[in-house]
Design a protein around this motif. Structure first.
Motif, mmCIF file in Angstrom:
data_model
loop_
_atom_site.group_PDB
_atom_site.id
_atom_site.type_symbol
_atom_site.label_atom_id
_atom_site.label_comp_id
_atom_site.label_asym_id
_atom_site.label_seq_id
_atom_site.Cartn_x
_atom_site.Cartn_y
_atom_site.Cartn_z
ATOM 1 N N MET A 1 -51.300 -2.441 -51.987
ATOM 2 C CA MET A 1 -51.876 -1.317 -52.742
ATOM 3 C C MET A 1 -50.980 -0.091 -52.561
ATOM 4 S SD MET A 1 -55.623 0.479 -52.382
ATOM 5 C CE MET A 1 -56.437 -1.026 -52.914
ATOM 6 N N PRO A 2 -50.579 0.556 -53.663
ATOM 7 C CA PRO A 2 -49.698 1.717 -53.529
ATOM 8 C C PRO A 2 -50.428 2.922 -52.944
ATOM 9 C CG PRO A 2 -50.361 1.427 -55.809
ATOM 10 C CD PRO A 2 -50.872 0.222 -55.065
ATOM 11 N N LEU A 3 -49.653 3.790 -52.310
ATOM 12 C CA LEU A 3 -50.167 5.090 -51.916
ATOM 13 C C LEU A 3 -50.171 5.987 -53.149
ATOM 14 C CD1 LEU A 3 -48.152 5.632 -48.600
ATOM 15 C CD2 LEU A 3 -50.434 4.629 -48.865
ATOM 16 N N LYS A 4 -51.137 6.894 -53.214
ATOM 17 C CA LYS A 4 -51.213 7.819 -54.340
ATOM 18 C C LYS A 4 -51.288 9.246 -53.812
ATOM 19 C CE LYS A 4 -53.365 4.598 -57.600
ATOM 20 N NZ LYS A 4 -54.508 4.333 -58.503
ATOM 21 N N PHE A 5 -50.384 10.076 -54.307
ATOM 22 C CA PHE A 5 -50.304 11.463 -53.867
ATOM 23 C C PHE A 5 -50.517 12.397 -55.056
ATOM 24 C CE2 PHE A 5 -47.546 8.978 -51.090
ATOM 25 C CZ PHE A 5 -48.045 9.318 -49.846
ATOM 26 N N THR A 6 -51.300 13.447 -54.822
ATOM 27 C CA THR A 6 -51.518 14.473 -55.839
ATOM 28 C C THR A 6 -50.626 15.661 -55.531
ATOM 29 O OG1 THR A 6 -53.815 13.769 -56.131
ATOM 30 C CG2 THR A 6 -53.211 15.956 -56.950
ATOM 31 N N LEU A 7 -49.817 16.076 -56.496
ATOM 32 C CA LEU A 7 -48.947 17.238 -56.346
ATOM 33 C C LEU A 7 -49.699 18.505 -56.740
ATOM 34 C CD1 LEU A 7 -45.598 15.861 -57.834
ATOM 35 C CD2 LEU A 7 -46.497 15.668 -55.502
ATOM 36 N N PRO A 8 -49.208 19.687 -56.336
ATOM 37 C CA PRO A 8 -49.889 20.946 -56.697
ATOM 38 C C PRO A 8 -50.079 21.120 -58.200
ATOM 39 C CG PRO A 8 -48.293 21.345 -54.973
ATOM 40 C CD PRO A 8 -48.092 19.931 -55.403
ATOM 41 N N SER A 9 -49.217 20.522 -59.015
ATOM 42 C CA SER A 9 -49.338 20.618 -60.471
ATOM 43 C C SER A 9 -50.490 19.792 -61.010
ATOM 44 C CB SER A 9 -48.035 20.135 -61.119
ATOM 45 O OG SER A 9 -47.839 18.742 -60.848
ATOM 46 N N GLY A 10 -51.061 18.932 -60.161
ATOM 47 C CA GLY A 10 -52.096 18.008 -60.600
ATOM 48 C C GLY A 10 -51.558 16.622 -60.912
ATOM 49 N N GLU A 11 -50.234 16.476 -60.936
ATOM 50 C CA GLU A 11 -49.628 15.167 -61.197
ATOM 51 C C GLU A 11 -49.957 14.198 -60.063
ATOM 52 O OE1 GLU A 11 -45.174 13.134 -61.611
ATOM 53 O OE2 GLU A 11 -45.388 15.307 -61.359
ATOM 54 N N SER A 12 -50.249 12.962 -60.419
ATOM 55 C CA SER A 12 -50.487 11.902 -59.446
ATOM 56 C C SER A 12 -49.253 11.005 -59.379
ATOM 57 C CB SER A 12 -51.717 11.081 -59.836
ATOM 58 O OG SER A 12 -51.953 10.047 -58.897
ATOM 59 N N VAL A 13 -48.776 10.758 -58.169
ATOM 60 C CA VAL A 13 -47.582 9.931 -57.970
ATOM 61 C C VAL A 13 -47.964 8.728 -57.120
ATOM 62 C CG1 VAL A 13 -45.230 9.843 -57.051
ATOM 63 C CG2 VAL A 13 -46.088 11.967 -58.079
ATOM 64 N N ALA A 14 -47.744 7.530 -57.648
ATOM 65 C CA ALA A 14 -48.024 6.295 -56.916
ATOM 66 C C ALA A 14 -46.728 5.763 -56.320
ATOM 67 C CB ALA A 14 -48.644 5.257 -57.845
ATOM 68 N N VAL A 15 -46.817 5.305 -55.078
ATOM 69 C CA VAL A 15 -45.630 4.811 -54.372
ATOM 70 C C VAL A 15 -45.961 3.478 -53.715
ATOM 71 C CG1 VAL A 15 -43.954 5.247 -52.527
ATOM 72 C CG2 VAL A 15 -44.801 7.155 -53.925
ATOM 73 N N ASP A 16 -45.219 2.440 -54.063
ATOM 74 C CA ASP A 16 -45.302 1.156 -53.360
ATOM 75 C C ASP A 16 -44.364 1.228 -52.165
ATOM 76 O OD1 ASP A 16 -47.091 -0.498 -54.983
ATOM 77 O OD2 ASP A 16 -45.562 -0.286 -56.543
ATOM 78 N N VAL A 17 -44.927 1.142 -50.971
ATOM 79 C CA VAL A 17 -44.123 1.306 -49.755
ATOM 80 C C VAL A 17 -43.329 0.035 -49.478
ATOM 81 C CG1 VAL A 17 -44.149 1.835 -47.291
ATOM 82 C CG2 VAL A 17 -45.811 2.928 -48.830
ATOM 83 N N ILE A 18 -42.015 0.205 -49.393
ATOM 84 C CA ILE A 18 -41.109 -0.905 -49.100
ATOM 85 C C ILE A 18 -40.548 -0.787 -47.690
ATOM 86 C CG2 ILE A 18 -38.925 -2.003 -49.771
ATOM 87 C CD1 ILE A 18 -39.541 -1.061 -52.643
ATOM 88 N N ASN A 19 -40.195 0.427 -47.297
ATOM 89 C CA ASN A 19 -39.689 0.695 -45.947
ATOM 90 C C ASN A 19 -40.537 1.789 -45.311
ATOM 91 O OD1 ASN A 19 -37.131 -0.932 -45.933
ATOM 92 N ND2 ASN A 19 -36.644 0.439 -47.635
#
Length: 227
Positions: free
Chosen positions: A1-19
């Motif tokens: 399951m990817p991590l999901k981060f919310t930026l101050p702009s409201g944008e959501s960024v999903a990251v699949d952790v590899i390392n």
């Protein structure tokens, strides 16, 4: 399951952790770090051959959890910052708490890092937005024991090697790629505070831009094993 981060702009960024990588012995003043290594060696904690250190950790241990299950009562968190390489190459900065098995630590730091999650916050900032005042950012952690909350760690980024140091290390090792998460290493705990706590809470604050990232989680012992 990817991590999901919310930026101050409201944008959501999903990251699949590899390392997933944990920095260690990462104080800005390495002469103080070496003295600390010698102190820990007297307590039975294996001394690294070089400092700072960097330990690979199983990627699934990067979690945005609110509960950390543990096997016994001798575990604790460590407030840290983390950098995350997004799919588009942008580097995000967030708050993290590296939960560590202190009994296992005396047998091998890398082993202890793989025994519990690295808890990351749900919000993040672009590293490029804070690099011009990076040393002003602060890290603070509190623990709760028996319903009473106490501050256990407080520092600025100036107390740790900066993100730029680790970006260079990742570049040298061909690890500055999408899906890489690096956690900074921590700062000293305040004396007289019980680190083997029921809960941890932490904050990353940017006083210049007036914003804060926070996280919190409960520490819950697993069921008693049979056998």
């Amino acid at each position: 399951m990817p991590l999901k981060f919310t930026l101050p702009s409201g944008e959501s960024v999903a990251v699949d952790v590899i390392n997933l990588l944990n920095g260690g012995y990462a104080g800005r003043h390495q002469e103080h770090v070496r003295a600390h290594v010698e102190e820990l060696a007297l307590l039975g904690v294996p001394a690294p051959t070089v400092t700072p250190t960097m330990y690979p950790v199983s990627p699934y241990l990067a979690q945005q959890a609110t509960v950390v299950p543990v096997q016994h009562g001798k575990t604790s968190g460590e407030v840290e910052w983390a950098i995350i390489v997004a799919e588009d190459g942008r580097i995000l900065l967030t708050l993290a708490c590296d939960h560590t098995d202190r009994e296992l630590e005396v047998h091998g730091i890398a082993w202890s890092k793989n025994a519990s999650p690295d808890v990351l916050a749900n919000e993040a900032w672009l590293l490029s937005e804070v690099e011009d005042h990076i040393d002003e950012l602060t890290l603070t952690a509190w623990v709760t024991n028996g319903g009473v909350e106490e501050k256990i760690q407080a520092a600025t980024f100036a107390d740790l090697l900066p993100p730029s140091h680790w970006v260079d290390v990742l570049k040298e090792r061909n690890l500055l790629n999408p899906g890489t998460v690096l956690i900074s290493g921590t700062v000293n705990m305040l004396e007289g505070i019980n680190q083997f706590a029921d809960a941890w809470r932490a904050e990353l604050t940017d006083p210049k831009l007036g914003r804060t990232i926070s996280l919190n989680y409960d520490v819950v012992q697993m069921a008693t094993p049979i056998g």
